[in-house]
Design an enzyme around this catalytic site. Structure first.
Site, PDB file in Angstrom:
ATOM      1  N   ASN A   7     -61.950  26.345  -6.740  1.00  0.00           N
ATOM      2  CA  ASN A   7     -61.093  26.104  -5.579  1.00  0.00           C
ATOM      3  C   ASN A   7     -60.186  24.913  -5.888  1.00  0.00           C
ATOM      4  O   ASN A   7     -60.666  23.798  -6.026  1.00  0.00           O
ATOM      5  CB  ASN A   7     -61.978  25.817  -4.361  1.00  0.00           C
ATOM      6  CG  ASN A   7     -61.183  25.471  -3.109  1.00  0.00           C
ATOM      7  OD1 ASN A   7     -59.976  25.210  -3.174  1.00  0.00           O
ATOM      8  ND2 ASN A   7     -61.852  25.454  -1.969  1.00  0.00           N
ATOM      9  N   CYS A  60     -55.594  23.027   1.969  1.00  0.00           N
ATOM     10  CA  CYS A  60     -55.550  24.317   1.284  1.00  0.00           C
ATOM     11  C   CYS A  60     -54.495  25.250   1.874  1.00  0.00           C
ATOM     12  O   CYS A  60     -54.216  26.308   1.311  1.00  0.00           O
ATOM     13  CB  CYS A  60     -56.923  24.973   1.315  1.00  0.00           C
ATOM     14  SG  CYS A  60     -58.229  23.889   0.712  1.00  0.00           S
ATOM     15  N   HIS A  89     -56.008  32.008  -0.177  1.00  0.00           N
ATOM     16  CA  HIS A  89     -56.525  30.751  -0.734  1.00  0.00           C
ATOM     17  C   HIS A  89     -57.872  31.047  -1.404  1.00  0.00           C
ATOM     18  O   HIS A  89     -58.711  31.771  -0.859  1.00  0.00           O
ATOM     19  CB  HIS A  89     -56.670  29.713   0.375  1.00  0.00           C
ATOM     20  CG  HIS A  89     -57.509  28.551  -0.031  1.00  0.00           C
ATOM     21  ND1 HIS A  89     -57.264  27.855  -1.186  1.00  0.00           N
ATOM     22  CD2 HIS A  89     -58.609  27.985   0.529  1.00  0.00           C
ATOM     23  CE1 HIS A  89     -58.177  26.900  -1.312  1.00  0.00           C
ATOM     24  NE2 HIS A  89     -59.005  26.959  -0.287  1.00  0.00           N
TER      25      HIS A  89
END
Lengths: 331, 82
Positions: A287, A122, A256
């Site tokens: 996500n 990420c 993020h």
């Protein structure tokens, strides 16, 4: 003795254009709640996610990367043949070799561009920007295509309560080239390497070959939450300081998209101004790992919440544990 | 100087109240964080982190699951101070 010569690049670099691609299917909380004995309400309260976008079986992570890249190339007003370096950040490209980036480069028509993948989960998008910025400023590259692309849905277990229900598929791409003014700040990056067991796969490819279940993602959610919510703001503040700015100078915050509660805690801890524009694409897209920051950026700019020239703080963090943050000028 | 259990309870109650919106009077020794105070594992991590900062102690993640009641946390912090 004869001396070699070395290249010298542009004084500064900047993002010239941005593109995005999301999975075609909108997956509701009710669609994922059953196998984890949960509910729409619990998922919203726990994560802030209302829907997540997932790609169909026929769409590959390379397809998503290609779509986002074409948009970025158009937005930057360049030709694919102008690109001399392609960096693909992903950990869901399902082949060990060749890397995904040469395939994307071939599809786009990037000629003989250098092409490589990076695996920083990420944090991968911010890691790749650090590299692209350095390549342009050293003269090693002139025009770099940076892509964060993931098809997370290939590596989820519907019965997993730790991470699978959060995940979506997508890609974000940017073009980085020379700039007359500073537009990508110093990257503050690193790892908390003793945290590597906190996010990962249930098995390796070799264990799978030898009879283990197909590898899917898992995390220690509470520990990751603590690290992200309280350690990452320190990194974010360092990135602001490294750019010679203060938290109040930042107009847009694009972390993020891991969990809305992490985002809210980070805003509080960093001390950003009250009218800060915040990327909250997680509510709709879930996500999407390396794609989440460019996807959130794209949504903010499409909605008119953020505009070209705004100073944005972005920070990626994830499996490793690895992290990277930088201040950028939005394209 | 190490704080008394009473001081720690008062400080912890302030943190819990701030995080959850509960009244500090509800944060007493025999209350379970999960069952009585309805605190989930993410909020618990926030409370633990703020307690670490406030009382200058370290509470490793693997110990958090043992902090079932407010009293458990007060005892843990008291012990970790010395």
């Amino acid at each position: 003795m004869t001396q070699m010569t070395i290249s010298r690049g542009a004084e500064y670099s900047r993002i010239l254009g941005l593109g995005a691609a999301r999975g075609e299917n909108l997956v509701m909380n009710d669609d994922v709640a059953g196998p984890i004995d949960s509910s729409d309400e619990w998922i919203r309260q726990r994560t802030g996610i209302v829907t997540r976008v997932r790609a169909s079986a026929e769409t590959s992570v390379i397809d998503l990367a290609e779509r986002a890249s074409r948009d970025a190339i158009a937005a930057a007003g360049i030709e694919a043949s102008d690109i001399d370096t392609v960096i693909l950040s992903t950990f869901t490209y399902p082949s060990v070799t060749p890397a995904g980036s040469p395939i994307v480069a071939d599809r786009l028509g990037c000629g003989t561009a250098a092409a490589f993948d990076i695996s920083a989960a990420c944090a991968g998008y911010c890691y790749a920007i650090a590299q692209a910025d350095a390549l342009v400023r050293t003269g090693q590259s002139r025009i770099v295509l940076v892509i964060g692309a993931e098809k997370m849905s290939d590596f989820i277990d519907p019965t997993d309560r730790s991470i699978s229900f959060l995940l979506g598929d997508g890609a974000g791409a940017i073009i980085i080239g020379a700039s007359d003014t500073p537009a990508i700040g110093p990257t503050v990056w690193g790892s908390r390497s003793d945290g590597w067991p906190l996010i990962g796969m249930t098995s390796s490819w070799l264990e799978y070959r030898d009879g283990a279940e197909f590898p899917t993602l898992r995390q220690e959610g509470a520990s990751v939450f603590k690290w992200a919510s309280f350690d990452m703001p320190k990194v974010a503040k360092q990135a602001i300081e490294a750019a010679g700015l203060t938290p109040k100078d930042i107009q847009v915050f694009i972390p993020h998209q891991a969990n809305m509660r992490i985002i809210d805690q980070m805003i509080k801890t960093i001390g950003l101004r009250e009218d800060i524009v915040v990327g909250r694409d997680i509510a709709e897209s879930g996500n999407t790992s390396a794609a989440s920051i460019p996807l959130a950026t794209e949504r903010l700019m499409r909605d008119g919440q953020a505009k070209s020239g705004d100073l944005a703080l972005q920070i990626g963090f994830g499996a490793g544990l690895v992290f990277a943050a930088q201040v950028i000028v939005l394209p | 100087m190490a704080l008394s259990e009473q001081d720690i309870l008062a400080g912890l109650a302030e943190i819990v109240a701030e995080e959850t919106g509960l009244d500090t009077a509800e944060v007493v020794g025999d209350k379970s964080f999960t069952d009585d105070l309805d605190i989930d594992s993410l909020s618990m991590m926030t409370i633990v982190t703020l307690a670490e900062e406030k009382f200058d102690v370290r509470i490793p993640d693997e110990d958090v699951k043992n902090l079932v009641t407010v009293g458990d946390a007060v005892s843990y912090i008291t012990g970790a101070q010395s």
